[in-house]
Motif scaffolding. Structure first.
Motif, short mmCIF file in Angstrom:
data_model
loop_
_atom_site.label_atom_id
_atom_site.label_comp_id
_atom_site.label_asym_id
_atom_site.label_seq_id
_atom_site.Cartn_x
_atom_site.Cartn_y
_atom_site.Cartn_z
N SER A 121 0.80 -1.23 0.00
CA SER A 121 0.00 0.00 0.00
C SER A 121 0.83 1.28 0.00
CB SER A 121 -0.95 0.01 1.20
OG SER A 121 -0.22 0.05 2.41
N GLY A 122 2.14 1.17 0.13
CA GLY A 122 2.98 2.36 0.14
C GLY A 122 3.20 2.89 1.55
N THR A 123 3.98 3.94 1.61
CA THR A 123 4.31 4.58 2.88
C THR A 123 3.14 5.46 3.32
OG1 THR A 123 6.61 4.59 2.22
CG2 THR A 123 6.00 6.07 3.99
N SER A 124 2.85 5.46 4.61
CA SER A 124 1.79 6.32 5.13
C SER A 124 2.13 6.77 6.54
CB SER A 124 0.44 5.59 5.13
OG SER A 124 0.40 4.64 6.18
N VAL A 125 1.47 7.82 6.97
CA VAL A 125 1.65 8.32 8.33
C VAL A 125 1.23 7.25 9.34
CG1 VAL A 125 0.85 10.04 9.99
CG2 VAL A 125 1.40 10.72 7.66
N TRP A 126 0.19 6.52 9.02
CA TRP A 126 -0.28 5.46 9.92
C TRP A 126 0.76 4.38 10.11
CZ3 TRP A 126 -4.11 6.22 13.07
CH2 TRP A 126 -5.10 7.14 12.72
N LEU A 127 1.42 4.00 9.02
CA LEU A 127 2.45 2.97 9.11
C LEU A 127 3.64 3.47 9.93
CD1 LEU A 127 2.91 0.07 8.21
CD2 LEU A 127 4.00 0.96 6.14
N TRP A 128 4.06 4.72 9.70
CA TRP A 128 5.12 5.32 10.51
C TRP A 128 4.73 5.29 11.99
CZ3 TRP A 128 9.95 6.15 9.28
CH2 TRP A 128 10.32 6.46 7.96
N GLY A 129 3.50 5.68 12.29
CA GLY A 129 3.03 5.75 13.68
C GLY A 129 3.00 4.39 14.35
N LEU A 130 2.50 3.39 13.63
CA LEU A 130 2.44 2.04 14.20
C LEU A 130 3.84 1.48 14.44
CD1 LEU A 130 -0.56 0.60 12.16
CD2 LEU A 130 -0.52 1.14 14.61
N ALA A 131 4.73 1.72 13.50
CA ALA A 131 6.12 1.25 13.67
C ALA A 131 6.77 1.93 14.87
CB ALA A 131 6.92 1.50 12.39
N ALA A 132 6.60 3.23 14.99
CA ALA A 132 7.19 3.98 16.11
C ALA A 132 6.60 3.52 17.44
CB ALA A 132 6.98 5.48 15.91
N ALA A 133 5.28 3.34 17.47
CA ALA A 133 4.63 2.90 18.71
C ALA A 133 5.14 1.52 19.12
CB ALA A 133 3.12 2.87 18.53
N PHE A 134 5.27 0.62 18.16
CA PHE A 134 5.77 -0.72 18.45
C PHE A 134 7.18 -0.66 19.05
CE2 PHE A 134 8.35 -4.36 17.19
CZ PHE A 134 7.67 -5.37 17.85
N LEU A 135 8.06 0.10 18.42
CA LEU A 135 9.44 0.19 18.90
C LEU A 135 9.52 0.86 20.27
CD1 LEU A 135 11.09 1.00 15.49
CD2 LEU A 135 11.40 -1.10 16.83
N LEU A 136 8.74 1.90 20.48
CA LEU A 136 8.67 2.52 21.80
C LEU A 136 8.18 1.51 22.83
CD1 LEU A 136 8.84 4.97 23.69
CD2 LEU A 136 6.53 5.58 22.94
N GLY A 137 7.18 0.74 22.46
CA GLY A 137 6.64 -0.29 23.35
C GLY A 137 7.68 -1.32 23.73
N ARG A 138 8.49 -1.73 22.78
CA ARG A 138 9.53 -2.72 23.07
C ARG A 138 10.58 -2.15 24.01
NH1 ARG A 138 8.75 -7.19 23.67
NH2 ARG A 138 7.03 -6.09 24.53
N ALA A 139 10.93 -0.88 23.82
CA ALA A 139 11.91 -0.25 24.71
C ALA A 139 11.33 -0.08 26.12
CB ALA A 139 12.34 1.10 24.14
N LEU A 140 10.10 0.38 26.21
CA LEU A 140 9.46 0.54 27.51
C LEU A 140 9.33 -0.79 28.24
CD1 LEU A 140 6.61 3.13 26.87
CD2 LEU A 140 8.54 3.37 28.44
N HIS A 141 8.99 -1.83 27.52
CA HIS A 141 8.87 -3.15 28.13
C HIS A 141 10.20 -3.58 28.75
CE1 HIS A 141 8.99 -7.58 28.19
NE2 HIS A 141 7.77 -7.44 28.67
N ALA A 142 11.28 -3.39 28.01
CA ALA A 142 12.60 -3.78 28.51
C ALA A 142 12.97 -2.99 29.76
CB ALA A 142 13.66 -3.58 27.43
N VAL A 143 12.69 -1.70 29.76
CA VAL A 143 12.96 -0.87 30.94
C VAL A 143 12.09 -1.33 32.11
CG1 VAL A 143 12.71 1.47 31.89
CG2 VAL A 143 13.75 1.13 29.64
N GLY A 144 10.85 -1.64 31.83
CA GLY A 144 9.92 -2.07 32.87
C GLY A 144 10.22 -3.44 33.45
#
Length: 144
Positions: A72-95
């Motif tokens: 489907s190409g690049t989209s703001v939604w895809l950027w947001g979901l990727a960023a949220a996922f990576l933030l989530g993985r970092a937060l999980h490790a810290v937690g």
């Protein structure tokens, strides 16, 4: 050449996050002189589990990001979901070794984007093809 900016950026960030998680394990091993196993106090086991948890979720999620971007190409939604996922993985490790809210937020920011990406991929997979298949890939016949 096909460029997938969201996938490339997310994969690069995931590799850095994976490196950081591994470095946290090495730091404990070196400082406590633990060559094999998990050590006596469980700190190393917790860090190892955080690293393993990342490796359980990251590959499939990165694949989903890549195939969605191809379809489907690049989209703001895809950027947001990727960023949220990576933030989530970092937060999980810290937690895992810090405040419980970070671990909980990390899991939420892992599951929600992953479910959204899975749903998006299923939706795209169920769509009829947008273009006709090529009729010929190369010509057979005498050279001009």
């Amino acid at each position: 050449m096909i460029i997938l900016p969201v996938t490339l950026t997310a994969a690069g960030a995931a590799a850095l996050l994976n490196f950081w998680l591994g470095a946290r394990i090495v730091r404990i091993r070196v400082s406590r002189k633990i060559l094999h196993g998990e050590g006596p106090d469980g700190v190393l086991a917790t860090r190892m589990r955080a690293h393993l948890n990342f490796t359980e979720y990251a590959p499939l999620t990165l694949i989903l990001i890549g195939v969605i971007e191809l379809a489907s190409g690049t989209s703001v939604w895809l950027w947001g979901l990727a960023a949220a996922f990576l933030l989530g993985r970092a937060l999980h490790a810290v937690g895992m070794v810090g405040p419980i809210w970070a671990r909980q937020a990390g899991m939420l920011l892992t599951y929600v984007p992953m479910l959204a990406l899975a749903s998006w991929a299923i939706y795209l997979g169920m769509q009829p093809p947008q273009t006709a298949a090529p009729t010929a890939i190369f010509k057979i016949g005498p050279k001009a």
